[in-house]
Design a protein around this motif. Structure first.
Motif, PDB file in Angstrom:
ATOM      1  N   ILE A 288       0.863  -1.215  -0.047  1.00 35.96           N
ATOM      2  CA  ILE A 288      -0.117   0.035  -0.031  1.00 35.96           C
ATOM      3  C   ILE A 288       0.974   1.349  -0.033  1.00 35.96           C
ATOM      4  CG2 ILE A 288      -2.021  -0.874   0.836  1.00 35.96           C
ATOM      5  CD1 ILE A 288      -1.145  -0.287   3.807  1.00 35.96           C
ATOM      6  N   HIS A 289       0.709   2.166  -0.885  1.00 40.03           N
ATOM      7  CA  HIS A 289       1.388   3.329  -1.161  1.00 40.03           C
ATOM      8  C   HIS A 289       0.647   4.660  -1.006  1.00 40.03           C
ATOM      9  CE1 HIS A 289       4.582   1.131  -4.085  1.00 40.03           C
ATOM     10  NE2 HIS A 289       4.429   0.678  -2.839  1.00 40.03           N
ATOM     11  N   GLU A 290       1.243   5.598  -0.447  1.00 39.12           N
ATOM     12  CA  GLU A 290       0.677   6.900  -0.486  1.00 39.12           C
ATOM     13  C   GLU A 290       1.359   7.902  -1.441  1.00 39.12           C
ATOM     14  OE1 GLU A 290       0.999   8.614   3.268  1.00 39.12           O
ATOM     15  OE2 GLU A 290       3.209   8.916   3.346  1.00 39.12           O
TER      16      GLU A 290
ATOM     17  N   ASN B 295      -3.457   7.634  -2.237  1.00 35.91           N
ATOM     18  CA  ASN B 295      -3.306   6.431  -1.801  1.00 35.91           C
ATOM     19  C   ASN B 295      -3.530   5.518  -2.814  1.00 35.91           C
ATOM     20  OD1 ASN B 295      -2.599   7.810   0.521  1.00 35.91           O
ATOM     21  ND2 ASN B 295      -4.516   7.786   1.596  1.00 35.91           N
ATOM     22  N   HIS B 296      -2.988   4.343  -2.828  1.00 37.22           N
ATOM     23  CA  HIS B 296      -3.445   3.430  -4.047  1.00 37.22           C
ATOM     24  C   HIS B 296      -2.543   1.809  -3.263  1.00 37.22           C
ATOM     25  CE1 HIS B 296       0.494   4.996  -5.068  1.00 37.22           C
ATOM     26  NE2 HIS B 296       0.768   3.705  -5.552  1.00 37.22           N
ATOM     27  N   ILE B 297      -3.236   0.946  -3.993  1.00 36.23           N
ATOM     28  CA  ILE B 297      -2.710  -0.319  -3.734  1.00 36.23           C
ATOM     29  C   ILE B 297      -1.602  -0.522  -5.116  1.00 36.23           C
ATOM     30  CG2 ILE B 297      -3.116  -3.150  -3.838  1.00 36.23           C
ATOM     31  CD1 ILE B 297      -5.865  -2.273  -3.130  1.00 36.23           C
ATOM     32  N   MET B 298      -0.471  -0.987  -4.838  1.00 42.55           N
ATOM     33  CA  MET B 298       0.604  -1.389  -5.550  1.00 42.55           C
ATOM     34  C   MET B 298       1.071  -2.719  -5.873  1.00 42.55           C
ATOM     35  SD  MET B 298       2.603   1.222  -7.177  1.00 42.55           S
ATOM     36  CE  MET B 298       2.718   0.815  -8.665  1.00 42.55           C
ATOM     37  N   PHE B 299       0.770  -3.326  -7.080  1.00 44.20           N
ATOM     38  CA  PHE B 299       0.878  -4.656  -7.216  1.00 44.20           C
ATOM     39  C   PHE B 299       2.490  -4.909  -7.605  1.00 44.20           C
ATOM     40  CE2 PHE B 299      -3.480  -4.108  -7.361  1.00 44.20           C
ATOM     41  CZ  PHE B 299      -3.982  -4.904  -6.420  1.00 44.20           C
TER      42      PHE B 299
HETATM   43 CU    CU Z   1       2.626   2.818  -5.781  1.00 43.88          CU
END
Ligand code: CU
Length: 168
Positions: free
Chosen positions: A94-96, A123-127
């Motif tokens: 998880i990224h901001e 904010n997002h989910i990073m795969f």
């Molecule tokens: Cu990211």
């Protein structure tokens, strides 16, 4: 097709379990080393009541990376999104976004009677280490893990690479 059906059934099942199955032995100390503990008043009130909506993934433009976005609505006490897992990716984080740079975080707050929005530019989910690149029209399943609530499975619809729902 069979596999898809099983998957949907599994999601429905997990979804209802997540709603009904808040354990009383919550507040587990596992994993989260969060600096801020929830306020006593938040905990006293009720348990978190989370639901997930609007999940999508822009069709990845990179060979092995993708982003995920969704909204978590909370009708109960405060909780935290602590991690995300997905079987199509080797690693999910998880990224901001700070000054247009992505930064990995340990958790996102989900305020009591509020919502956590993961959206483009924020904010997002990073795969990472994506094994099979999802294509527009696909659906991918992720599992969201929380500090208090039971895990919730959510579907992300793969949209145009530039998809950005502003008015939702
Ligand atoms: Cu990211």
């Amino acid at each position: 097709m069979n596999r898809r059906t099983t998957l949907v059934a599994a999601i429905a099942l997990t979804g209802s379990l997540a709603l009904a199955g808040c354990s009383s032995s919550s507040d587990d100390a596992t994993g989260t080393k969060s600096k801020e503990t929830p306020k006593a008043s938040d905990q006293a009130a009720t348990k978190p009541q989370l639901s997930v909506s609007g999940g999508f993934m822009p069709e990845p433009t990179m060979p092995d990376m993708a982003g995920g976005f969704l909204t978590i609505t909370n009708k109960g006490a405060a909780d935290k999104l602590t991690s995300v897992t997905a079987d199509f990716a080797g690693k999910s984080e998880i990224h901001e976004t700070v000054d247009q740079k992505m930064k990995k975080v340990e958790s996102f707050d989900i305020p009591a009677n509020g919502e956590l929005k993961l959206q483009r530019g924020g904010n997002h989910i990073m795969f990472l280490d994506v094994k099979k690149k999802p294509k527009k029209g696909d659906k991918v399943t992720v599992e969201l893990h929380f500090a208090k609530s039971a895990p919730i499975k959510a579907e992300l619809e793969v949209m145009d690479a530039t998809h950005n729902p502003k008015s939702h």
